[in-house]
Design a protein around this motif. Structure first.
Motif, PDB file in Angstrom:
ATOM      1  N   ASN A  16      -0.087  -7.086  -0.841  1.00 46.87           N
ATOM      2  CA  ASN A  16       0.066  -6.390  -2.247  1.00 46.87           C
ATOM      3  C   ASN A  16       0.743  -7.177  -3.322  1.00 46.87           C
ATOM      4  OD1 ASN A  16       2.701  -6.598  -1.021  1.00 46.87           O
ATOM      5  ND2 ASN A  16       3.285  -4.326  -1.383  1.00 46.87           N
ATOM      6  N   GLU A  34      -0.714  -3.413  -7.910  1.00 46.07           N
ATOM      7  CA  GLU A  34      -0.798  -1.988  -7.818  1.00 46.07           C
ATOM      8  C   GLU A  34      -2.092  -1.300  -8.140  1.00 46.07           C
ATOM      9  OE1 GLU A  34       2.656  -0.747 -10.056  1.00 46.07           O
ATOM     10  OE2 GLU A  34       4.093  -1.468  -8.691  1.00 46.07           O
ATOM     11  N   LYS A  57       7.200  -8.506   3.655  1.00 43.15           N
ATOM     12  CA  LYS A  57       7.107  -8.088   5.129  1.00 43.15           C
ATOM     13  C   LYS A  57       6.252  -8.672   5.803  1.00 43.15           C
ATOM     14  CE  LYS A  57       5.109  -4.426   3.057  1.00 43.15           C
ATOM     15  NZ  LYS A  57       4.488  -3.208   2.990  1.00 43.15           N
ATOM     16  N   ILE A  97       2.673  -9.062  -8.326  1.00 43.99           N
ATOM     17  CA  ILE A  97       2.471  -7.742  -7.569  1.00 43.99           C
ATOM     18  C   ILE A  97       1.139  -7.029  -7.887  1.00 43.99           C
ATOM     19  CG2 ILE A  97       3.331  -5.389  -6.967  1.00 43.99           C
ATOM     20  CD1 ILE A  97       6.009  -6.542  -7.918  1.00 43.99           C
ATOM     21  N   GLY A 136       3.089  -9.808   1.798  1.00 47.02           N
ATOM     22  CA  GLY A 136       3.546  -8.166   1.686  1.00 47.02           C
ATOM     23  C   GLY A 136       4.608  -8.064   0.919  1.00 47.02           C
ATOM     24  N   TYR A 137       4.793  -7.510  -0.165  1.00 48.69           N
ATOM     25  CA  TYR A 137       5.858  -7.500  -1.034  1.00 48.69           C
ATOM     26  C   TYR A 137       6.512  -5.989  -0.931  1.00 48.69           C
ATOM     27  CZ  TYR A 137       8.557  -6.382  -5.377  1.00 48.69           C
ATOM     28  OH  TYR A 137       9.602  -6.123  -6.302  1.00 48.69           O
ATOM     29  N   GLU A 138       7.893  -5.872  -0.715  1.00 54.23           N
ATOM     30  CA  GLU A 138       8.520  -4.420  -0.902  1.00 54.23           C
ATOM     31  C   GLU A 138      10.037  -4.779  -1.536  1.00 54.23           C
ATOM     32  OE1 GLU A 138      10.579  -1.753   2.227  1.00 54.23           O
ATOM     33  OE2 GLU A 138       8.371  -1.986   2.907  1.00 54.23           O
ATOM     34  N   LYS A 139       9.936  -3.825  -2.551  1.00 53.66           N
ATOM     35  CA  LYS A 139      11.251  -4.011  -3.507  1.00 53.66           C
ATOM     36  C   LYS A 139      12.220  -3.381  -2.719  1.00 53.66           C
ATOM     37  CE  LYS A 139      12.728  -2.769  -8.111  1.00 53.66           C
ATOM     38  NZ  LYS A 139      13.023  -4.040  -8.576  1.00 53.66           N
ATOM     39  N   ASP A 140      13.513  -4.180  -2.972  1.00 54.29           N
ATOM     40  CA  ASP A 140      14.738  -3.523  -2.275  1.00 54.29           C
ATOM     41  C   ASP A 140      15.171  -2.320  -3.229  1.00 54.29           C
ATOM     42  OD1 ASP A 140      17.143  -2.959  -1.527  1.00 54.29           O
ATOM     43  OD2 ASP A 140      18.157  -4.913  -1.743  1.00 54.29           O
ATOM     44  N   PHE A 190      14.027  -8.030  -3.083  1.00 56.41           N
ATOM     45  CA  PHE A 190      12.645  -7.826  -2.631  1.00 56.41           C
ATOM     46  C   PHE A 190      12.689  -8.256  -1.113  1.00 56.41           C
ATOM     47  CE2 PHE A 190      11.880 -11.871  -4.244  1.00 56.41           C
ATOM     48  CZ  PHE A 190      11.075 -12.629  -3.190  1.00 56.41           C
ATOM     49  N   TYR A 191      11.631  -7.786  -0.418  1.00 57.16           N
ATOM     50  CA  TYR A 191      11.400  -8.049   0.955  1.00 57.16           C
ATOM     51  C   TYR A 191      10.071  -8.590   1.194  1.00 57.16           C
ATOM     52  CZ  TYR A 191      15.490  -5.010   2.361  1.00 57.16           C
ATOM     53  OH  TYR A 191      16.556  -4.654   2.179  1.00 57.16           O
TER      54      TYR A 191
END
Length: 141
Positions: free
Chosen positions: A16, A38, A85, A36, A72-76, A82-83
């Motif tokens: 993502n 979306e 994944k 990112i 693979g992105y994930e906002k903290d 961010f992480y």
């Protein structure tokens, strides 16, 4: 010519985001950039920069040539960070094309999207081939 390449990891999870290095702003300093995805679209106007780089990504990214890594992105949600994944199995690179050249021609994100679509279609094909080889039967899709 830009190649879609696969490294040796076997992550099939759909990315993502993607990471790349580019000259940013008036200072023209090369920084690690994250874009990112979306709603099936790259957020071209919301790229964020990590001036200090990132230990998992920086070694894979060239500072001038077109070179991206799907992630693979994930906002903290607790902070501004961010992480990652997963660092996906696929990345794109060229031995001759400069990122800046693609930006100036307005072709950077189109090139990434073509690679992304190629990546995703290959991932689905690989999954189906794995299922076929396990069962010995082939479904008409």
């Amino acid at each position: 010519m830009v190649n879609v390449l696969k490294n040796m990891k076997n992550n099939i999870e759909k990315p993502n985001a993607f990471a790349f290095k580019a000259k940013i702003g008036e200072s023209q300093q090369i920084q690690l950039c994250i874009c990112i995805r979306e709603n099936d679209k790259w957020l071209e106007d919301n790229i964020f920069y990590i001036p200090e780089g990132h230990p998992e990504l920086s070694p894979y990214l060239d500072e001038q040539l077109f070179n991206i890594v799907f992630i693979g992105y994930e906002k903290d949600i607790k902070g501004d960070g961010f992480y990652i994944k997963h660092q996906n199995s696929y990345f794109m690179r060229s031995d001759t094309i400069l990122s800046e050249e693609l930006f100036n021609k307005g072709e950077f994100f189109n090139t990434v999207e073509k690679g992304y679509q190629s990546f995703y279609e290959q991932s689905i094909t690989s999954e189906r081939e794995g299922i076929i080889s396990q069962t010995g039967e082939q479904e008409n899709l």
